[in-house]
Scaffold this active site. Structure first.
Site, PDB file in Angstrom:
ATOM      1  CD  GLU A   1      -2.892   1.319   2.318  1.00  0.00           C
ATOM      2  OE1 GLU A   1      -3.123   0.186   2.953  1.00  0.00           O
ATOM      3  OE2 GLU A   1      -3.316   2.284   2.773  1.00  0.00           O
TER       4      GLU A   1
ATOM      5  CG  HIS B   1      -6.853  27.709   4.541  1.00  0.00           C
ATOM      6  ND1 HIS B   1      -5.612  26.762   4.678  1.00  0.00           N
ATOM      7  CD2 HIS B   1      -7.182  27.807   5.808  1.00  0.00           C
ATOM      8  CE1 HIS B   1      -5.179  26.850   5.991  1.00  0.00           C
ATOM      9  NE2 HIS B   1      -6.118  27.513   6.655  1.00  0.00           N
TER      10      HIS B   1
END
Ligand code: ADP
Length: 560
Positions: free
Chosen positions: A242, A549
């Site tokens: 992974e 943001h």
């Protein structure tokens, strides 16, 4: 270009080749159309003629001498020439028909043939397979089979020879694996190219780790660390495919290190096994429950339990009744072994003892009644623990949270509450109050030779986060009640897994205190999970920050 020389027979794998150099003993007959084959018989006929002419001349000459009573030892010049011709032709013919020399020639040609085969294989691999190492390893043994092995392959493929019996019949585990593999390819018509066969010690898994092997799977091992835990630095091996997992755990380790390290405590250390037994009445089942849970009985039962291993030491017995059926959950310490075999042997001893003493009417249904509970999600492990119960904590400083983890303490605490606690509660989680403990547990388990199926309960984990030091720093902890690990037995003795245990300084049995190595490994697992939780939770929190943001039209440059 070289591929043109390679024939792939239809019954073989795509890696099988038919060598362009084919010699058999009969190939050395005079009729063969080789460059020297015309000159050879002519010389031979000539030498034969000289030999027989010399013999004939000498016999006739000696017969005349005997008839005319002439001395045999007086040799004329023509007789001398005949003798020389006889000797020379005799030596030549002897050399020509020498079977030893022929055998040597044959062997050296066969050697050449083998070399040619390997060269052709290499050329083929260079041309059409990117991972040359893997495929070469996969090919060598299965393609270059002797005639004997070829016969056995046929026997296995046709079902005359059981595949499982190859190791015991041949006494050579590597050869058995190569033959089984070839037979499998033949039966299925599928190629096993890419599954390596070479460079593995097949003897080491016999009767212990894997039956009927045909190769082995490669899993890359990455290193996260140093993990500063209880004042020691650990390089944590993680076997995974992974992407980002090792990098993420590594980032967590960095944050822990920069904050002064993590601390762990092993709360419990005991492996469990719970057989199921049945009586004719619930009352009899209850009588046994009361007997087993009576402190006065403990010494007798422990004596029976502990006799099968010097490392097995009975700790507790907890019973649950379902009608006439009784489930007895035995917990025992198992030294540095994960302990399933050990605890099972102890349980069998106790069952034998009970049946031969006060409970002959006890019907043993199964040595494991799932109240243990092994390799299944179960509340009993989450609440009571199984293997090693570990808690691990760290205080991550505010500036480390900001600079290394790219988030802030308040965001992390809020995310943890809503995701790991409330979200998991909403999902009805059982021990799953964490972000991805199973990722780290599985990767470390595979690298260090643990039983990967036990990641189910070993990954039970509750991750807690709290703002401390007037809300500036982050206190993070992972509590893991059932980490099932060992440093002896099972897959831990295999070369690559043992190397990973060695890297952590926990290979084999502890020389100081039995069980110290396996307990230390459990704390490393918890420490690595702490690092993994910290990093992933930060990434998620930071991702959320980036979104807000952007929403308020601010810079997205701190995107993780
Ligand atoms: P498990 O019980 O985890 O399945 P095994 O039964 O395969 O493991 O391995 C444990 C074996 O290792 C036992 O035979 C035990 O006597 C031996 N052994 C040697 N040293 C230790 C140790 N320090 N702790 C536990 N077992 C040990």
């Amino acid at each position: 270009m070289e591929l043109k020389q390679i024939e792939i027979p239809p019954t073989s794998t795509s890696t099988s080749i038919s060598s362009p150099v084919k010699h058999k003993k009969s190939d050395y007959s005079f009729s063969e159309n080789t460059p020297n084959s015309n000159a050879l018989p002519l010389l031979l006929y000539l030498t034969n003629a000289i030999f027989f002419a010399a013999v004939y001349f000498l016999l006739v000459s000696w017969r005349d001498k005997i008839r005319h009573s002439k001395p045999l030892h007086v040799v004329s010049s023509s007789e001398m020439a005949a003798l020389l011709a006889f000797a020379a032709s005799f030596v030549y013919l002897l050399g020509f028909f020498n079977p030893l020399q022929e055998q040597q020639e044959l062997e050296s040609l066969q050697e050449e043939e083998e070399k040619q085969k390997i060269t052709d294989l290499k050329k083929k691999l260079e041309n059409d397979v990117p991972d040359q190492h893997v495929t070469l390893a996969a090919i060598k043994s299965s393609d270059l089979m002797s005639d004997d092995d070829e016969e056995i392959v046929k026997g296995v493929a046709e079902g005359r020879i059981p595949s499982y019996s190859l190791e015991s019949k041949l006494g050579d585990c590597k050869r058995a694996a190569a033959i089984r593999r070839k037979a499998l390819e033949r039966i299925t018509g599928k190629s096993l190219d890419g599954l390596p066969l070479e460079s593995f010690d097949y003897e080491s898994i016999l009767g212990q780790c894997c039956e009927m092997p045909v190769g082995y799977v490669q899993i890359p091992v990455g290193i996260a660390g140093p993990l500063l835990l209880d004042g020691e630095e650990y390089s944590v091996p993680m076997a995974t495919t992974e992407g980002c997992l090792v990098a993420s755990t590594n980032r967590g380790c960095k944050a822990i290190y920069a904050s002064g390290g993590a601390t762990s405590v092993v709360l419990k250390d005991g492996m469990t096994r719970a057989p199921v037994v049945r009586f004719s009445t619930a009352k009899r089942a209850a009588q046994l429950k009361l007997f087993l849970e009576d402190p006065l009985s403990f010494e007798t039962i422990a004596a029976a339990f502990n006799k099968s291993s010097r490392f097995a030491s009975l700790q507790t017995i907890k019973c649950a009744i379902a009608g006439k059926n009784l489930y007895m959950r035995f917990t025992c310490s198992t030294g540095d072994a994960m302990g399933m075999n050990m605890v099972s042997k102890g349980v069998q001893n106790v069952l034998d003892f009970l049946q031969t003493t006060d409970f002959p009417d006890m019907d043993i249904i199964g040595i494991s009644g799932n109240f243990c509970s092994d390799k299944k999600p179960a509340a009993v492990n989450w609440i009571e623990g199984r293997g090693k119960s570990v808690v691990c904590e760290a205080i991550i400083k505010e500036d480390v949270v900001n600079k290394v983890l790219k988030t802030d303490v308040a965001s992390l605490v809020e995310l943890n509450m809503l995701k790991n606690l409330t979200g998991s509660a909403m999902a009805g989680a059982l021990g799953g109050f964490n972000a991805h403990a199973a990722n780290i547990v599985s990767a470390v388990y595979i690298a260090t030779g643990q039983d990967p199926a036990q990641n189910i309960e070993s990954s039970h984990c509750i991750t807690m986060m709290e703002a401390v030091n007037e809300g500036k720093d982050l206190h993070i902890s992972v509590t893991m009640p059932s980490i099932e690990v060992g440093t002896v037995g099972g897959g831990t003795q295999l070369a690559s897994q043992a190397a990973c245990l060695n890297l952590l300084g926990v290979k084999g049995a502890s020389k100081e205190v039995p069980g110290a190595n396996s307990r230390r490994l459990a704390t490393v697992v918890a420490g690595a999970v702490l690092a993994g939780e910290l990093s992933l939770m930060s990434a998620i929190a930071a991702g959320q920050l980036v979104k807000s943001h952007m929403k308020y039209n601010r810079s997205s440059s701190n995107k993780p």
